[in-house]
Structure formats: C-alpha cells, structure tokens
Design a protein around this motif. Structure first.
Motif, PDB file in Angstrom:
ATOM      1  N   ILE A  68      13.816  75.449 -20.597  1.00  0.00           N
ATOM      2  CA  ILE A  68      13.664  74.029 -20.885  1.00  0.00           C
ATOM      3  C   ILE A  68      15.026  73.373 -21.053  1.00  0.00           C
ATOM      4  CG2 ILE A  68      12.616  72.371 -22.495  1.00  0.00           C
ATOM      5  CD1 ILE A  68      10.923  74.922 -23.448  1.00  0.00           C
ATOM      6  N   ILE A  69      15.176  72.155 -20.499  1.00  0.00           N
ATOM      7  CA  ILE A  69      16.389  71.380 -20.738  1.00  0.00           C
ATOM      8  C   ILE A  69      16.034  70.133 -21.532  1.00  0.00           C
ATOM      9  CG2 ILE A  69      17.622  72.218 -18.694  1.00  0.00           C
ATOM     10  CD1 ILE A  69      16.882  69.607 -17.278  1.00  0.00           C
ATOM     11  N   GLY A  70      17.007  69.653 -22.300  1.00  0.00           N
ATOM     12  CA  GLY A  70      16.780  68.468 -23.118  1.00  0.00           C
ATOM     13  C   GLY A  70      17.996  68.184 -23.972  1.00  0.00           C
ATOM     14  N   ASP A  71      17.828  67.336 -24.973  1.00  0.00           N
ATOM     15  CA  ASP A  71      18.965  66.991 -25.833  1.00  0.00           C
ATOM     16  C   ASP A  71      19.200  68.073 -26.891  1.00  0.00           C
ATOM     17  OD1 ASP A  71      17.054  66.668 -27.813  1.00  0.00           O
ATOM     18  OD2 ASP A  71      16.955  64.495 -27.590  1.00  0.00           O
ATOM     19  N   GLU A  72      20.116  67.789 -27.851  1.00  0.00           N
ATOM     20  CA  GLU A  72      20.512  68.811 -28.821  1.00  0.00           C
ATOM     21  C   GLU A  72      19.400  69.196 -29.785  1.00  0.00           C
ATOM     22  OE1 GLU A  72      21.424  64.810 -30.588  1.00  0.00           O
ATOM     23  OE2 GLU A  72      21.750  65.782 -28.653  1.00  0.00           O
ATOM     24  N   LYS A  73      18.350  68.392 -29.882  1.00  0.00           N
ATOM     25  CA  LYS A  73      17.261  68.703 -30.814  1.00  0.00           C
ATOM     26  C   LYS A  73      16.040  69.302 -30.112  1.00  0.00           C
ATOM     27  CE  LYS A  73      18.588  65.076 -34.087  1.00  0.00           C
ATOM     28  NZ  LYS A  73      18.173  63.834 -34.781  1.00  0.00           N
ATOM     29  N   ILE A  74      16.184  69.581 -28.842  1.00  0.00           N
ATOM     30  CA  ILE A  74      15.040  70.035 -28.046  1.00  0.00           C
ATOM     31  C   ILE A  74      14.480  71.369 -28.557  1.00  0.00           C
ATOM     32  CG2 ILE A  74      16.501  71.164 -26.315  1.00  0.00           C
ATOM     33  CD1 ILE A  74      13.104  69.446 -25.764  1.00  0.00           C
ATOM     34  N   TYR A  75      15.358  72.274 -28.976  1.00  0.00           N
ATOM     35  CA  TYR A  75      14.902  73.595 -29.412  1.00  0.00           C
ATOM     36  C   TYR A  75      13.925  73.477 -30.586  1.00  0.00           C
ATOM     37  CZ  TYR A  75      14.971  78.404 -31.099  1.00  0.00           C
ATOM     38  OH  TYR A  75      14.596  79.656 -31.509  1.00  0.00           O
TER      39      TYR A  75
END
Length: 205
Positions: free
Chosen positions: A189-196
């Motif tokens: 998964i890709i996303g911003d710094e809070k995605i995890y």
C-alpha cells in the motif's frame, strides 16, 4: 617474542613461595610431606623434590633431619616471587577482568538498545515516503476477508492505494478494485505518513 614456558617444578616453587608469603604457611611451620604435595599438585614426588630444592637454594625453606621441610623466611619468599612478578599482580589483573566484563555487559546493553531504536525508527521511517509501499498482512479474524478491495471501500476508509498483493509467494502488481482479500495476503500500500496506522486500524475493526 615468545616467552619460554616455566617448568612445572618451578611453577610449583613459585606457588609455594606465594603461599608462604601470604601466610598460608607460617615461619617455623613444617610443609606437608612430598607425597602429600605431589597428590595436591597432581605431579610426581620427583617434581616436588625439585621444587623444594629451589626453595632451599634461595633459603625460603630448609630441611631438618627428622623434621622434614621447615619454613624459614617470608622475606626470601617475597624476593623469589618478585623475580617472576610483572608490574601488575594477579589480583590487579582479576580486577581488570571484572571491570572489562562489566564494561562489556554495558556495551552489550547499549548495543541492544541501539538496535531496538534502529528497528523502531526503520519501522516508522519506511512509511514516511508516499512512494515506498508498506506491507501489511491480513490476519485471521479480519472482517474484510472474502471481500473485494472495492467492496470494503479501501481508499475511502484509509486513504491508501493497494498497488500490489503477495499471495502464497507470488506478487500480483496492481490487483485492481475487484481483487478479493484473503487471510495471509500481504497488501502493498502507498499513501501519506499516517497510512500505516490507518490501515492497521481499518483491518482490525
């Protein structure tokens, strides 16, 4: 330069001199018989005889007829020991060893702590680049098992885009909205710094 090894009988003589100097044997006291010393040091009586002969030669002990081997000089014992002493005594070396062991324990603890921090930082920093996919496994009991990525509204609920999926050792790139989610799948998964954190929370609902 390799040091010449001290013969066994001479090492025994040094040890006996140490015991005399330390007060284990007193002036005027009779040393154990040669056979007893041979048994104690696990050597032959002849080796003990040669060790005692050295001590007699430097006047640490003397042999009296019918009285055996008698301690005669603590001072001479010290002089004899000094010939074989280095600057540091055995006790000093023991202290150094203990200090080094303590220091090594502290270093091991610091190393473990630093490794834990590195692993922690790595786990966090790997998710700060929006183009670097994070990997999250679908665990047993997840409510979204058997549903498609589209059905669970993955992007709407997490803000993350599934760019790949690992299943049974194989990687599917860009699985699309209709890919089913199964237990054991690993989502890329890709996303911003809070995605995890958002994805983990969503999958644990």
């Amino acid at each position: 330069m390799q040091r010449t090894q001290i013969p066994t009988y001479e090492r025994i003589a040094i040890d006996l001199a140490n015991r005399i100097y330390d007060g284990h044997f007193k002036i005027g006291e009779k040393i154990h018989g040669r056979s007893t010393l041979a048994s104690e040091y696990k050597v032959s009586p002849e080796t003990i005889r040669r060790a005692i002969k050295i001590l007699e030669d430097v006047e640490i002990v003397h042999s009296a007829q019918g009285s055996g081997i008698v301690i005669s000089s603590k001072e001479n014992a010290f002089k004899y020991i000094n010939r074989f002493s280095t600057i540091e005594s055995v006790k000093d070396l023991e202290k150094q060893i203990n200090a080094l062991i303590t220091e090594r324990s502290k270093l091991d603890e610091q190393l473990s702590d630093t490794l834990r921090k590195l692993m922690d930082y790595s786990g966090k920093l790997r998710h700060t680049n929006p183009l670097a996919p994070i990997e999250i496994e679908i665990l047993p009991g997840c409510n979204h098992i058997g549903k498609t990525i589209s059905e669970v509204k993955f992007w709407q609920n997490t803000g993350g885009t599934v760019v790949g999926m690992k299943r049974k050792g194989e990687i599917v790139i860009s699985p699309g909205p209709y890919a089913l989610i199964w237990e054991g799948d690993v989502l890329l998964i890709i996303g911003d710094e809070k995605i995890y954190d958002r994805v983990v929370h969503f999958l644990q609902e």
